[in-house]
Design a protein around this motif. Structure first.
Motif, PDB file in Angstrom:
ATOM      1  N   GLY A  20       0.828  -1.207   0.000  1.00 33.04           N
ATOM      2  CA  GLY A  20       0.000   0.000   0.000  1.00 33.04           C
ATOM      3  C   GLY A  20       0.861   1.255   0.000  1.00 33.04           C
ATOM      4  O   GLY A  20       0.571   2.224  -0.715  1.00 33.04           O
ATOM      5  N   ALA A  21       1.935   1.230   0.789  1.00 30.52           N
ATOM      6  CA  ALA A  21       2.837   2.381   0.846  1.00 30.52           C
ATOM      7  C   ALA A  21       3.497   2.611  -0.501  1.00 30.52           C
ATOM      8  O   ALA A  21       3.625   3.751  -0.975  1.00 30.52           O
ATOM      9  N   SER A  22       3.902   1.517  -1.148  1.00 29.24           N
ATOM     10  CA  SER A  22       4.548   1.621  -2.455  1.00 29.24           C
ATOM     11  C   SER A  22       3.577   2.192  -3.495  1.00 29.24           C
ATOM     12  O   SER A  22       3.955   3.022  -4.330  1.00 29.24           O
ATOM     13  N   GLU A  23       2.334   1.737  -3.434  1.00 33.71           N
ATOM     14  CA  GLU A  23       1.324   2.245  -4.382  1.00 33.71           C
ATOM     15  C   GLU A  23       1.106   3.746  -4.168  1.00 33.71           C
ATOM     16  O   GLU A  23       0.954   4.509  -5.123  1.00 33.71           O
ATOM     17  N   TYR A  24       1.085   4.156  -2.914  1.00 32.36           N
ATOM     18  CA  TYR A  24       0.872   5.572  -2.611  1.00 32.36           C
ATOM     19  C   TYR A  24       2.042   6.411  -3.137  1.00 32.36           C
ATOM     20  O   TYR A  24       1.850   7.464  -3.724  1.00 32.36           O
ATOM     21  N   GLU A  25       3.256   5.907  -2.908  1.00 27.49           N
ATOM     22  CA  GLU A  25       4.441   6.626  -3.402  1.00 27.49           C
ATOM     23  C   GLU A  25       4.402   6.750  -4.930  1.00 27.49           C
ATOM     24  O   GLU A  25       4.760   7.791  -5.482  1.00 27.49           O
ATOM     25  N   ALA A  26       3.970   5.668  -5.597  1.00 29.35           N
ATOM     26  CA  ALA A  26       3.896   5.694  -7.058  1.00 29.35           C
ATOM     27  C   ALA A  26       2.882   6.734  -7.521  1.00 29.35           C
ATOM     28  O   ALA A  26       3.136   7.488  -8.481  1.00 29.35           O
TER      29      ALA A  26
END
Lengths: 293, 225
Positions: free
Chosen positions: A234-240
């Motif tokens: 989820g954190a990675s998706e948000y950063e993307a």
């Protein structure tokens, strides 16, 4: 008759010392940590509402961000806290931090040094962001904030009076905030913010949590919980999403860099699962299911 | 490679804990006992300064706020804090057998208030709101066009049917046979899928922690990453 060579392989796999598996996993993850691959990512249906809600914030609006995690879960939750704080400040909004975890102030210190002061050196504590500090009591703190912020906090963590904080002008109670973000690794955390904050006051609640906690919170999505960042993915998706919508900001993709080793680890584990099942199904002496007449 | 003493200590302790993967050994035991001892001490100090000091001492003696924050504004005195303080002290009487019965009063107070406070909210948010969210949006309308969103409606149907199947699996009053047996079996399969997804999330969490430690060892300590 079974093939002896196949049976032998299955037997050897069945007897394999588990420490070989640990070693393979350690080497595979270690190599990918050194190589730091970065895979493309995009927000899921759970992450997109969190991003869009923060993207829609007006400059000057205050957002309550609850840092409800400790060093144990920081590898998963901290990238979320960093990305969301950057996003809120990019929108010109005012993050008001609070924590229901005793270790929360230490987590805030890391956020202050690595994000607030490094990425936004022109911003000032108390004027552009507020840290209210830690309050013991969990759900009782949320309940009191729902009725009157001043009942719980006389001032911020650095001793400024509540009335002197620009970020809290016009925000007398929890329901005055346009959004509550709970970054949570347990109790008290996201569930308490939903049950005792969002549901009774109507304030939209979004959050981030550890991978283990995600299935529990998904039950509240989307009616009681507007969006959720589940674990490192989820954190990675948000950063993307942040890099895609604000390409000029140039923030590091901390969670995105960890998703490479994460993917490698999952592939290795899946491989072990397949091999383990093959060994189980082919082991000699396994009772075959009785055939139906 | 790092020249920081703290990083070397942290790396050594990390390797000591990892050594358990090989077998139980004195290095692991040392790291384990050190962790438990340091955690207990840390929590005691943290509990005193973050809970007892601001909530009891500072409210009785506002000047005490300046011990931790010299520039802090002095809060108003709150003598009523003596009541929870006294209840907290009564808890400690459990350590003295002749007066241990007095510890039941604060325990009863804590259990009673927590139960009363949580009951209404839990029923509303964890029971009624969940039923409403599951059943209410039978047909999902795509706003602002006003057309029916068939995909979302289909998803909603799957959720309702899935919930019914899972509930059927937990109905033990009669033996599940024929059609009801099939529904219960579908519920069991759905539960297995849900448990699998939960387990996958748990694996992701644990692997995240492993990666974090390897990043520390290979990056902060050895300078390779």
């Amino acid at each position: 008759m079974s093939d002896p060579s196949r049976t032998g392989l299955a037997e050897r796999l069945g007897r394999l010392d588990r420490r070989w598996l640990y070693l393979v996993l350690l080497v595979a993850v270690g190599v990918s940590v050194v190589l730091r691959p970065l895979f493309p990512d995009q927000p899921s249906v759970f992450v997109r509402p969190v991003f869009e809600r923060i993207e829609r914030l007006e400059p000057g609006q205050s957002v309550l961000v609850s840092l409800d995690y400790s060093p144990v879960s920081a590898p998963e939750i901290e990238p979320m806290a960093f990305a969301i704080t950057r996003h809120v400040l990019l929108r010109g909004a005012h993050p008001v931090f609070v924590t229901l975890f005793p270790e929360g102030p230490a987590m805030y210190e890391r956020l202050r040094v690595e994000v607030l002061e490094r990425d936004f050196p022109e911003l000032v504590a108390g004027r552009d962001w507020t840290m209210l500090g830690y309050k013991a009591g969990g759900r009782m703190v949320i309940n009191a904030m729902r009725q009157e912020m001043a009942a719980m906090f006389a001032g911020d963590a650095e001793g400024r009076r509540l009335g002197d904080l620009p970020g809290l002008r016009g925000y007398r109670r929890l329901g005055d905030f346009p959004l509550v973000v709970s970054l949570s690794s347990g109790t008290p955390g996201l569930k308490e913010w939903i049950l005792y904050g969002g549901d009774p006051s109507g304030v939209p609640v979004v959050g981030g949590c550890t991978g283990i906690g995600t299935p529990e919170y998904l039950a509240y999505f989307p009616s009681q919980l507007q969006g959720i960042l589940g674990g490192l993915k989820g954190a990675s998706e948000y950063e993307a999403a942040l890099a895609d919508r604000h390409p000029g900001a140039g923030f590091p993709r901390r969670a995105g860099r960890v998703m490479g080793p994460q993917t490698v680890a999952h592939v290795v584990i899946l491989l072990f699962l397949v091999l383990g099942n093959v060994a189980y199904l082919r082991r000699p002496g396994r009772r075959q299911p009785e055939e139906r007449p | 490679m790092s020249t920081s003493f703290e990083v070397w200590i942290a790396a050594a302790l990390t390797l000591m804990v990892f050594s358990f993967l090989w077998r139980d050994n004195p290095f692991y035991k040392f790291a384990e006992h050190l962790f438990v001892g340091v955690s207990a001490g840390y929590w005691m100090v943290l509990g005193f300064w973050s809970t007892l000091w601001p909530n009891a001492v500072v409210k009785l003696v506002p000047e005490a706020a300046r011990v931790t924050e010299p520039a802090a504004a002095l809060p108003d005195r709150d003598p009523l804090v003596i009541i929870p303080l006294a209840l907290g002290l009564l808890m400690l009487l459990r350590l003295w057998p002749r007066a241990a019965w007095l510890a039941r009063w604060p325990t009863a107070f804590a259990v009673g208030t927590t139960l009363g406070y949580n009951l209404v909210r839990t029923v509303r948010s964890d029971f009624l709101a969940q039923i409403h969210a599951t059943v209410a949006p039978g047909l999902v309308i795509r706003t602002p066009a006003g057309a029916i969103d068939w995909i979302a409606t289909g998803n909603q149907g799957v959720i309702v049917a899935g919930t019914a199947c899972c509930l059927a699996y937990f109905t033990y009053t009669r033996t599940a046979r024929r059609a009801r047996g099939g529904v219960a079996r579908a519920g069991l399969l759905l539960l297995m899928v849900a448990f699998g997804a939960s387990f996958a999330y748990a694996v992701m969490s644990r692997v995240s922690l492993l990666i974090s430690r390897l990043q520390f060892l290979l990056g902060d300590w050895l300078g390779l990453a």
